[in-house]
Design an enzyme around this catalytic site. Structure first.
Site, PDB file in Angstrom:
ATOM      1  CB  SER A  79      40.137  15.505  47.799  1.00 27.15           C
ATOM      2  OG  SER A  79      39.084  14.705  48.238  1.00 27.15           O
ATOM      3  CE  LYS A  82      38.681  15.065  51.676  1.00 23.07           C
ATOM      4  NZ  LYS A  82      37.835  15.167  50.520  1.00 23.07           N
ATOM      5  CE1 TYR A 203      35.075  17.013  52.621  1.00 26.39           C
ATOM      6  CE2 TYR A 203      32.940  16.416  51.685  1.00 26.39           C
ATOM      7  CZ  TYR A 203      34.301  16.229  51.775  1.00 26.39           C
ATOM      8  OH  TYR A 203      34.911  15.262  51.002  1.00 26.39           O
ATOM      9  CE1 TYR A 255      41.295  11.436  47.696  1.00 24.86           C
ATOM     10  CE2 TYR A 255      41.652  10.859  45.403  1.00 24.86           C
ATOM     11  CZ  TYR A 255      41.219  11.752  46.357  1.00 24.86           C
ATOM     12  OH  TYR A 255      40.715  12.947  45.975  1.00 24.86           O
ATOM     13  CB  VAL A 273      36.791  13.293  42.416  1.00 23.81           C
ATOM     14  CG1 VAL A 273      37.238  12.062  43.162  1.00 23.81           C
ATOM     15  CG2 VAL A 273      35.864  14.153  43.259  1.00 23.81           C
TER      16      VAL A 273
HETATM   17  N1  GLN Z   1      33.493  16.239  47.216  1.00 25.75           N
HETATM   18  C1  GLN Z   1      34.105  14.968  47.040  1.00 25.75           C
HETATM   19  C2  GLN Z   1      33.452  13.961  47.941  1.00 25.75           C
HETATM   20  O1  GLN Z   1      33.208  14.270  49.058  1.00 25.75           O
HETATM   21  C3  GLN Z   1      35.585  15.059  47.314  1.00 25.75           C
HETATM   22  C4  GLN Z   1      36.280  13.735  47.120  1.00 25.75           C
HETATM   23  C5  GLN Z   1      37.537  13.766  46.318  1.00 25.75           C
HETATM   24  O2  GLN Z   1      37.943  14.741  45.691  1.00 25.75           O
HETATM   25  N2  GLN Z   1      38.175  12.641  46.316  1.00 25.75           N
HETATM   26  O3  GLN Z   1      33.157  12.862  47.580  1.00 25.75           O
END
Ligand code: GLN
Length: 321
Positions: A79, A82, A203, A255, A273
């Site tokens: 993430s 992002k 993505y 989050y 994550v």
């Molecule tokens: N690739 C992960 C997902 O789409 C990214 C989510 C994350 O880092 N929280 O679930």
């Protein structure tokens, strides 16, 4: 080493030894917390990481750094990408267009939630959760190829070695049905800017970019330094966009733990994550952390613990003068 102990941002009257001790204590606290977390396994490749790994890398404007633990280990950004997607969208498509596809409100839900997307709003809450990043990637996908976004990522992290982690990418492709569901739901509502399969592929690739704690410190300092790379003076992003990104990182970057992180740590940050955490610290400093054992929100448990200590002891909370 971070030497100027009297720079704005660091608590006054601390010696270099004091600062190093704070980082050392933070590192030890993080290491101690790691066994209470768990590596993500919903993307099977991520479960292969060593949950005991931990590293902290802090970087200042003069290039002085402080490194503890595993700062060169590569892991997927997840993430944290992002932030890069949002930066590219703001830089090339501007504020108004970017936020005609995604809102800028904290969702209070888990990062991969689909719930409110179908009940409260057609547009995803913010660009730091999956739905919002999918929307932003989709918006960029007609204009930019993955190779373009890869190049932007290398520049923003000051790391020419960032590349696609193929194993993670394939693992995401095999198990990413929830993200596909998000893309198709957005399409069904008539808001997804481009083709869902093309969107999701881009993505997944962005999530699979391999970085290190050191690369995240690079990204952190460009954001902390108002969009300017302090080492080549390149103005990567206008200050107004950097302000936008840091505000959204502050309110949404962790989050559904963003509120508590804001209170306890008070630094614009973004987690992934894969176990990474990027922090843009007043001063300016960039701090990158890596610890793949996660808490229940999907944030690195070691990195959160360490940042709480660092922020508290060095007075780095944005609302502490
Ligand atoms: N690739 C992960 C997902 O789409 C990214 C989510 C994350 O880092 N929280 O679930």
């Amino acid at each position: 080493m971070i030497q100027n102990t009297y720079d704005r941002g660091w608590r006054k009257n601390l010696t270099q030894e004091d600062i190093m001790m704070v980082f050392q204590e933070a590192y030890e606290r993080g290491l101690a917390a790691a066994p209470t977390g768990k590596c993500a396994d919903y993307i099977p490749e991520l479960a292969k990481a060593d949950p005991g790994t931990f590293g902290i890398y802090a970087l200042d404007k003069q290039g002085r750094n402080l490194a503890l633990g595993d700062v060169n280990t590569r892991f997927s950004m997840q993430s944290i990408s992002k932030v890069i997607t949002l930066a590219v969208s703001l830089k090339y498509r501007g504020f108004r267009e970017t936020f005609s596809h995604v809102m800028m409100e904290p969702s209070g839900d888990s990062f991969n939630s689909i719930l409110k997307l179908d009940t409260t709003s057609n547009l995803p809450f913010n660009p730091m959760i999956n739905a919002g990043a999918i929307q932003t990637v989709s918006f960029l996908s007609d204009e930019f190829a993955f190779e373009d976004l890869l190049q932007f990522s290398r520049e923003l992290c000051m790391d020419p070695d960032i590349c696609l982690d193929e194993a993670v990418y394939h693992s995401e492709c095999e198990t990413g049905d929830r993200n596909r569901a998000i893309a198709y739901l957005l399409k069904s509502k008539g808001v997804l800017p481009s083709d869902p399969e093309k969107t999701i592929d881009l993505y997944f690739k962005m999530c699979s970019l391999s970085a290190s704690a050191k690369s995240l410190a690079g990204l952190g300092i460009i954001l902390a330094n108002n969009g300017v790379n302090p080492f080549n003076q390149k103005h990567w992003l206008a200050p107004v966009y950097v302000r936008t990104i840091k505000s959204i990182m502050f309110t949404c970057g962790m989050y559904d733990f963003s509120g508590e992180f804001g209170v306890r740590v008070g630094i614009p940050a973004k987690s992934g994550v894969g176990g990474g955490l990027v922090c843009a610290v007043k001063g300016p400093y960039g701090i990158g952390l890596y610890g793949p054992a996660l808490d229940r929100f999907g944030n690195s448990i070691a990195a959160v613990k360490a940042m709480e200590h660092i922020s508290h002891r060095l007075g780095l909370h944005v609302f502490v003068d």
